[in-house]
Design a protein around this motif. Sequence first.
Motif, PDB file in Angstrom:
ATOM      1  N   ALA A  17       0.834  -1.208   0.000  1.00 27.35           N
ATOM      2  CA  ALA A  17       0.000   0.000   0.000  1.00 27.35           C
ATOM      3  C   ALA A  17       0.859   1.245   0.000  1.00 27.35           C
ATOM      4  CB  ALA A  17      -0.924  -0.009   1.218  1.00 27.35           C
ATOM      5  N   LEU A  18       0.192   2.369  -0.295  1.00 27.88           N
ATOM      6  CA  LEU A  18       0.871   3.665  -0.297  1.00 27.88           C
ATOM      7  C   LEU A  18       1.280   4.061   1.119  1.00 27.88           C
ATOM      8  CD1 LEU A  18       1.541   6.446  -1.729  1.00 27.88           C
ATOM      9  CD2 LEU A  18      -0.777   7.124  -1.036  1.00 27.88           C
ATOM     10  N   VAL A  19       2.486   4.604   1.227  1.00 24.32           N
ATOM     11  CA  VAL A  19       2.949   5.172   2.493  1.00 24.32           C
ATOM     12  C   VAL A  19       2.876   6.689   2.387  1.00 24.32           C
ATOM     13  CG1 VAL A  19       4.895   5.452   4.068  1.00 24.32           C
ATOM     14  CG2 VAL A  19       4.515   3.247   2.931  1.00 24.32           C
ATOM     15  N   LEU A  20       2.243   7.333   3.377  1.00 22.24           N
ATOM     16  CA  LEU A  20       2.183   8.785   3.439  1.00 22.24           C
ATOM     17  C   LEU A  20       2.468   9.204   4.865  1.00 22.24           C
ATOM     18  CD1 LEU A  20       1.535  11.659   2.463  1.00 22.24           C
ATOM     19  CD2 LEU A  20      -0.897  11.155   2.854  1.00 22.24           C
ATOM     20  N   LEU A  21       3.576   9.904   5.065  1.00 24.34           N
ATOM     21  CA  LEU A  21       3.944  10.422   6.378  1.00 24.34           C
ATOM     22  C   LEU A  21       3.974  11.942   6.285  1.00 24.34           C
ATOM     23  CD1 LEU A  21       6.839   7.960   7.327  1.00 24.34           C
ATOM     24  CD2 LEU A  21       4.383   7.713   7.682  1.00 24.34           C
ATOM     25  N   ARG A  22       3.254  12.581   7.198  1.00 22.57           N
ATOM     26  CA  ARG A  22       3.021  14.026   7.072  1.00 22.57           C
ATOM     27  C   ARG A  22       3.990  14.854   7.896  1.00 22.57           C
ATOM     28  NH1 ARG A  22      -2.013  14.735   4.697  1.00 22.57           N
ATOM     29  NH2 ARG A  22      -3.266  12.823   4.613  1.00 22.57           N
ATOM     30  N   CYS A  23       4.396  15.976   7.311  1.00 19.17           N
ATOM     31  CA  CYS A  23       5.287  16.915   7.987  1.00 19.17           C
ATOM     32  C   CYS A  23       4.914  18.327   7.552  1.00 19.17           C
ATOM     33  CB  CYS A  23       6.739  16.630   7.629  1.00 19.17           C
ATOM     34  SG  CYS A  23       7.923  17.850   8.267  1.00 19.17           S
ATOM     35  N   ASN A  24       4.671  19.187   8.525  1.00 20.38           N
ATOM     36  CA  ASN A  24       4.468  20.606   8.266  1.00 20.38           C
ATOM     37  C   ASN A  24       5.553  21.387   8.985  1.00 20.38           C
ATOM     38  OD1 ASN A  24       1.484  19.427   8.069  1.00 20.38           O
ATOM     39  ND2 ASN A  24       1.659  21.288   6.833  1.00 20.38           N
ATOM     40  N   TYR A  25       6.014  22.436   8.352  1.00 21.66           N
ATOM     41  CA  TYR A  25       7.141  23.177   8.902  1.00 21.66           C
ATOM     42  C   TYR A  25       6.755  24.626   9.170  1.00 21.66           C
ATOM     43  CZ  TYR A  25       7.616  25.364   4.356  1.00 21.66           C
ATOM     44  OH  TYR A  25       7.371  26.078   3.230  1.00 21.66           O
ATOM     45  N   SER A  26       7.548  25.241   9.987  1.00 18.45           N
ATOM     46  CA  SER A  26       7.464  26.677  10.237  1.00 18.45           C
ATOM     47  C   SER A  26       8.876  27.230  10.142  1.00 18.45           C
ATOM     48  CB  SER A  26       6.882  26.939  11.625  1.00 18.45           C
ATOM     49  OG  SER A  26       6.952  28.317  11.939  1.00 18.45           O
ATOM     50  N   SER A  27       9.032  28.256   9.310  1.00 22.00           N
ATOM     51  CA  SER A  27      10.367  28.825   9.146  1.00 22.00           C
ATOM     52  C   SER A  27      10.234  30.281   8.732  1.00 22.00           C
ATOM     53  CB  SER A  27      11.158  28.043   8.105  1.00 22.00           C
ATOM     54  OG  SER A  27      12.425  28.628   7.889  1.00 22.00           O
ATOM     55  N   SER A  28      11.065  31.109   9.300  1.00 18.48           N
ATOM     56  CA  SER A  28      11.032  32.538   8.971  1.00 18.48           C
ATOM     57  C   SER A  28      11.844  32.853   7.718  1.00 18.48           C
ATOM     58  CB  SER A  28      11.560  33.352  10.155  1.00 18.48           C
ATOM     59  OG  SER A  28      12.847  32.908  10.506  1.00 18.48           O
ATOM     60  N   VAL A  29      12.569  31.874   7.242  1.00 19.22           N
ATOM     61  CA  VAL A  29      13.366  32.033   6.018  1.00 19.22           C
ATOM     62  C   VAL A  29      13.066  30.835   5.122  1.00 19.22           C
ATOM     63  CG1 VAL A  29      15.189  33.321   7.185  1.00 19.22           C
ATOM     64  CG2 VAL A  29      15.332  30.824   7.021  1.00 19.22           C
ATOM     65  N   PRO A  30      13.409  30.915   3.838  1.00 20.81           N
ATOM     66  CA  PRO A  30      13.194  29.730   2.973  1.00 20.81           C
ATOM     67  C   PRO A  30      13.838  28.504   3.602  1.00 20.81           C
ATOM     68  CG  PRO A  30      13.762  31.628   1.651  1.00 20.81           C
ATOM     69  CD  PRO A  30      13.902  32.062   3.086  1.00 20.81           C
ATOM     70  N   PRO A  31      13.045  27.448   3.792  1.00 19.09           N
ATOM     71  CA  PRO A  31      13.555  26.322   4.584  1.00 19.09           C
ATOM     72  C   PRO A  31      14.389  25.340   3.777  1.00 19.09           C
ATOM     73  CG  PRO A  31      11.327  25.867   3.914  1.00 19.09           C
ATOM     74  CD  PRO A  31      11.663  27.232   3.373  1.00 19.09           C
ATOM     75  N   TYR A  32      15.299  24.676   4.483  1.00 21.22           N
ATOM     76  CA  TYR A  32      15.911  23.457   3.982  1.00 21.22           C
ATOM     77  C   TYR A  32      15.338  22.329   4.835  1.00 21.22           C
ATOM     78  CZ  TYR A  32      19.353  26.303   1.476  1.00 21.22           C
ATOM     79  OH  TYR A  32      19.971  27.196   0.648  1.00 21.22           O
ATOM     80  N   LEU A  33      14.845  21.291   4.188  1.00 20.02           N
ATOM     81  CA  LEU A  33      14.078  20.253   4.877  1.00 20.02           C
ATOM     82  C   LEU A  33      14.686  18.879   4.639  1.00 20.02           C
ATOM     83  CD1 LEU A  33      10.690  21.752   3.829  1.00 20.02           C
ATOM     84  CD2 LEU A  33      11.389  21.492   6.210  1.00 20.02           C
ATOM     85  N   PHE A  34      14.524  18.017   5.630  1.00 22.42           N
ATOM     86  CA  PHE A  34      15.136  16.695   5.584  1.00 22.42           C
ATOM     87  C   PHE A  34      14.160  15.647   6.122  1.00 22.42           C
ATOM     88  CE2 PHE A  34      19.413  18.428   5.056  1.00 22.42           C
ATOM     89  CZ  PHE A  34      19.280  19.696   5.572  1.00 22.42           C
ATOM     90  N   TRP A  35      14.281  14.441   5.588  1.00 20.45           N
ATOM     91  CA  TRP A  35      13.657  13.279   6.199  1.00 20.45           C
ATOM     92  C   TRP A  35      14.762  12.283   6.554  1.00 20.45           C
ATOM     93  CZ3 TRP A  35       9.016  12.070   8.096  1.00 20.45           C
ATOM     94  CH2 TRP A  35       7.897  12.826   7.706  1.00 20.45           C
ATOM     95  N   TYR A  36      14.655  11.776   7.803  1.00 20.74           N
ATOM     96  CA  TYR A  36      15.565  10.752   8.276  1.00 20.74           C
ATOM     97  C   TYR A  36      14.760   9.506   8.651  1.00 20.74           C
ATOM     98  CZ  TYR A  36      19.529  14.007   8.907  1.00 20.74           C
ATOM     99  OH  TYR A  36      20.567  14.903   8.716  1.00 20.74           O
ATOM    100  N   VAL A  93      13.945  20.489   9.938  1.00 20.82           N
ATOM    101  CA  VAL A  93      14.179  21.733   9.201  1.00 20.82           C
ATOM    102  C   VAL A  93      15.492  22.330   9.673  1.00 20.82           C
ATOM    103  CG1 VAL A  93      12.834  23.122  10.860  1.00 20.82           C
ATOM    104  CG2 VAL A  93      13.187  23.961   8.520  1.00 20.82           C
ATOM    105  N   SER A  94      16.235  22.865   8.737  1.00 25.77           N
ATOM    106  CA  SER A  94      17.535  23.447   9.055  1.00 25.77           C
ATOM    107  C   SER A  94      17.377  24.884   9.493  1.00 25.77           C
ATOM    108  CB  SER A  94      18.446  23.383   7.825  1.00 25.77           C
ATOM    109  OG  SER A  94      19.700  23.936   8.102  1.00 25.77           O
ATOM    110  N   GLY A  95      18.176  25.270  10.461  1.00 22.39           N
ATOM    111  CA  GLY A  95      18.155  26.648  10.918  1.00 22.39           C
ATOM    112  C   GLY A  95      19.537  27.085  11.328  1.00 22.39           C
ATOM    113  N   LEU A  96      19.692  28.364  11.514  1.00 24.63           N
ATOM    114  CA  LEU A  96      20.971  28.926  11.927  1.00 24.63           C
ATOM    115  C   LEU A  96      20.871  29.486  13.335  1.00 24.63           C
ATOM    116  CD1 LEU A  96      22.192  30.913   8.785  1.00 24.63           C
ATOM    117  CD2 LEU A  96      23.094  28.764   9.693  1.00 24.63           C
ATOM    118  N   THR A  97      21.887  29.239  14.127  1.00 27.88           N
ATOM    119  CA  THR A  97      21.973  29.876  15.439  1.00 27.88           C
ATOM    120  C   THR A  97      22.497  31.300  15.252  1.00 27.88           C
ATOM    121  OG1 THR A  97      24.255  29.278  15.867  1.00 27.88           O
ATOM    122  CG2 THR A  97      22.580  27.629  16.376  1.00 27.88           C
ATOM    123  N   GLN A  98      22.547  32.022  16.341  1.00 31.01           N
ATOM    124  CA  GLN A  98      23.050  33.395  16.267  1.00 31.01           C
ATOM    125  C   GLN A  98      24.502  33.436  15.832  1.00 31.01           C
ATOM    126  OE1 GLN A  98      22.236  35.137  20.089  1.00 31.01           O
ATOM    127  NE2 GLN A  98      20.104  35.576  19.572  1.00 31.01           N
TER     128      GLN A  98
END
Lengths: 116, 115
Positions: A17-36, A93-98
């Motif tokens: 069967a089809l696999v569907l795993l959901r992820c929604n993100y929040s980011s103040s800048v264009p995001p870089y996203l990953f699945w592990y 989601v990737s982010g930058l520290t200060q």
Amino acid sequence: AQSVTQLGSHVSVSEGALVLLRCNYSSSVPPYLFWYVQYPNQGLQLLLKYTSAATLVKGINGFEAEFKKSETSFHLTKPSAHMSDAAEYFCAVSGLTQTGANNLFFGTGTRLTVIP
Amino acid sequence: DVKVTQSSRYLVKRTGEKVFLECVQDMDHENMFWYRQDPGLGLRLIYFSYDVKMKEKGDIPEGYSVSREKKERFSLILESASTNQTSMYLCASSSLDRGRNQPQHFGDGTRLSIL
């Protein structure tokens, strides 16, 4: 600030069967996203990554994910589940520290069960 | 392939002990991270380091310290172990890129039990 939300801590599908795993993100800048993926008693292994190129990203083991900016989503799919896909899956989601260091912000994970 | 090696897969210690978890990476990565993983909570960042002798607190640094004397090695220290520190600990490394697109590579984890 960056964060991800994974909907559904447990998902069960039948083999084939089809696999569907959901992820929604929040980011103040264009995001870089990953699945592990994490198999029992192992560390995390990178499945795929989105880095602002093609919105449909193909990964290992037949998985793919589509970046949808309008829906702030990055759902993981596979057309046909295999028993070996049973594992825990993490969206990040990737982010930058200060200080400018590369950091990842993880969701709480979705455990996938494949039923024979 | 990147190899991140954690010194122990399983570890049992007693309350009050000082515990050292070691992590070594072989890809000359600048960034190294320590996470703990608990059911229902996902991965939570304890500390990370972006250069030798540099460190930055993550989300849950209390009760932990770190050491990075060499680029390839990042140690997590539990100063006085407590039962609420029983968990799976994951180490990761990544290359430095202010473009943010370098993924982290993980070790196999250390399952630590504090009795």
